[in-house]
Design an enzyme around this catalytic site. Sequence first.
Site, PDB file in Angstrom:
ATOM      1  N   HIS A  57       0.840  -1.197   0.000  1.00 40.31           N
ATOM      2  CA  HIS A  57       0.000   0.000   0.000  1.00 40.31           C
ATOM      3  C   HIS A  57       0.879   1.252   0.000  1.00 40.31           C
ATOM      4  O   HIS A  57       2.056   1.183   0.361  1.00 40.31           O
ATOM      5  CB  HIS A  57      -0.837   0.079   1.284  1.00 40.31           C
ATOM      6  CG  HIS A  57      -1.595  -1.137   1.653  1.00 40.31           C
ATOM      7  ND1 HIS A  57      -2.965  -1.215   1.562  1.00 40.31           N
ATOM      8  CD2 HIS A  57      -1.191  -2.335   2.165  1.00 40.31           C
ATOM      9  CE1 HIS A  57      -3.378  -2.401   1.997  1.00 40.31           C
ATOM     10  NE2 HIS A  57      -2.316  -3.100   2.352  1.00 40.31           N
ATOM     11  N   TYR A  58       0.295   2.401  -0.339  1.00 37.50           N
ATOM     12  CA  TYR A  58       0.915   3.658   0.065  1.00 37.50           C
ATOM     13  C   TYR A  58       0.003   4.342   1.076  1.00 37.50           C
ATOM     14  O   TYR A  58      -1.205   4.072   1.148  1.00 37.50           O
ATOM     15  CB  TYR A  58       1.251   4.568  -1.108  1.00 37.50           C
ATOM     16  CG  TYR A  58       0.144   5.101  -1.987  1.00 37.50           C
ATOM     17  CD1 TYR A  58      -1.094   5.516  -1.501  1.00 37.50           C
ATOM     18  CD2 TYR A  58       0.371   5.237  -3.359  1.00 37.50           C
ATOM     19  CE1 TYR A  58      -2.066   6.037  -2.323  1.00 37.50           C
ATOM     20  CE2 TYR A  58      -0.610   5.750  -4.198  1.00 37.50           C
ATOM     21  CZ  TYR A  58      -1.820   6.154  -3.669  1.00 37.50           C
ATOM     22  OH  TYR A  58      -2.788   6.673  -4.491  1.00 37.50           O
ATOM     23  N   THR A  59       0.599   5.222   1.878  1.00 41.70           N
ATOM     24  CA  THR A  59      -0.145   5.845   2.969  1.00 41.70           C
ATOM     25  C   THR A  59      -0.970   7.044   2.518  1.00 41.70           C
ATOM     26  O   THR A  59      -1.930   7.421   3.193  1.00 41.70           O
ATOM     27  CB  THR A  59       0.813   6.319   4.068  1.00 41.70           C
ATOM     28  OG1 THR A  59       1.719   7.291   3.509  1.00 41.70           O
ATOM     29  CG2 THR A  59       1.606   5.148   4.639  1.00 41.70           C
ATOM     30  N   GLU A 121       2.669  -0.956   4.453  1.00 42.19           N
ATOM     31  CA  GLU A 121       2.374   0.426   4.076  1.00 42.19           C
ATOM     32  C   GLU A 121       3.682   1.155   3.769  1.00 42.19           C
ATOM     33  O   GLU A 121       4.664   1.008   4.496  1.00 42.19           O
ATOM     34  CB  GLU A 121       1.647   1.153   5.213  1.00 42.19           C
ATOM     35  CG  GLU A 121       0.210   0.716   5.423  1.00 42.19           C
ATOM     36  CD  GLU A 121      -0.762   1.424   4.502  1.00 42.19           C
ATOM     37  OE1 GLU A 121      -0.320   2.267   3.683  1.00 42.19           O
ATOM     38  OE2 GLU A 121      -1.982   1.135   4.590  1.00 42.19           O
ATOM     39  N   HIS A 168      -2.602  -3.061  -3.312  1.00 41.90           N
ATOM     40  CA  HIS A 168      -3.969  -2.915  -2.830  1.00 41.90           C
ATOM     41  C   HIS A 168      -4.932  -2.755  -4.004  1.00 41.90           C
ATOM     42  O   HIS A 168      -6.060  -3.256  -3.984  1.00 41.90           O
ATOM     43  CB  HIS A 168      -4.048  -1.706  -1.898  1.00 41.90           C
ATOM     44  CG  HIS A 168      -5.200  -1.752  -0.946  1.00 41.90           C
ATOM     45  ND1 HIS A 168      -5.487  -0.729  -0.082  1.00 41.90           N
ATOM     46  CD2 HIS A 168      -6.150  -2.694  -0.723  1.00 41.90           C
ATOM     47  CE1 HIS A 168      -6.558  -1.034   0.635  1.00 41.90           C
ATOM     48  NE2 HIS A 168      -6.985  -2.229   0.263  1.00 41.90           N
ATOM     49  N   ASP A 178      -3.731   2.329  -4.760  1.00 38.95           N
ATOM     50  CA  ASP A 178      -2.366   2.266  -4.232  1.00 38.95           C
ATOM     51  C   ASP A 178      -1.751   0.883  -4.454  1.00 38.95           C
ATOM     52  O   ASP A 178      -2.481  -0.105  -4.513  1.00 38.95           O
ATOM     53  CB  ASP A 178      -2.337   2.637  -2.743  1.00 38.95           C
ATOM     54  CG  ASP A 178      -3.269   1.786  -1.880  1.00 38.95           C
ATOM     55  OD1 ASP A 178      -4.447   1.631  -2.256  1.00 38.95           O
ATOM     56  OD2 ASP A 178      -2.827   1.281  -0.830  1.00 38.95           O
TER      57      ASP A 178
END
Length: 279
Positions: A57-59, A121, A168, A178
């Site tokens: 994922h990215y935040t 993440e 994700h 993401d």
Amino acid sequence: MMHSFALPASYFYKRLAIFFLALLLTGCASQVGGPVRYDDSMKSRGQSGRIDVIVLHYTASTKPSALMTLTNRDVSAHYVVTDDKPPVVYRLVSEDKSAWHAGESSWYGRTFLNQRSIGIEIVHPGWTRNSNGDKGIPYSDAQIAAVIELTRDVAKRNNITPENIVGHSDVAPMRKIDPGPSFPWKKLAQAGVGRWFDEAAAAKYEANFVRTGYPDAGWFQKQLKRVGYQVPESNYFDAQTLAAIGAFQMHYRSDRVTSRPDPQTAARLMALPTSGSAL
């Protein structure tokens, strides 16, 4: 002549108490010396690891905001890779517990992946869909190196195969985008972390599709399902199918994410192995 008489109630209570005391003593006798002893010399074939997917994922936020969210709200991840120099890897949830990171999700027919996945993440500001080909802010080399090292370690310990290292957006294409098109999936695959398509075969397939036209919706749906995506078998390009095409493009053709079918997307999809990597 025999006389009948009723036994007093206390007699039956005493007998019942003696019976249960005997059962208790029998149980205790079988555990003399401590807890239950197990014989591990026999193993069942019918088993597999609980963890078989890694979701990246990215935040879409800064490091302080991400850590606040992931530690104080009903959302979490097993690991966070920061954008510090050098990056820091935080372990927020033990791998033997489920983190709340994937939500409603599916991959190769397995649904609600929180119970069977590791969530990683990556601190990154995020990406906004656009029509001008802007892929967003690139990830730093140091951050990607940390992600590769972490992902490789998690995959090795849990026997996770390349096709099950996903974004994700891959497992929830209707909801998520993401880690975005700037995430270097090919670089990960070249490092042995994740899956990539056979580029030579894709070039041949693309030339053929340019000449004959790209396949119909039913073909795309079967191919997308073959490589893991959840799509209906509607035989037309419905919203769910187009979202899955967009997720595939973000992973395997990030320079042009249109969420529409075309010859190049069809070729790369056809050249992607069902399992393992072509690199």
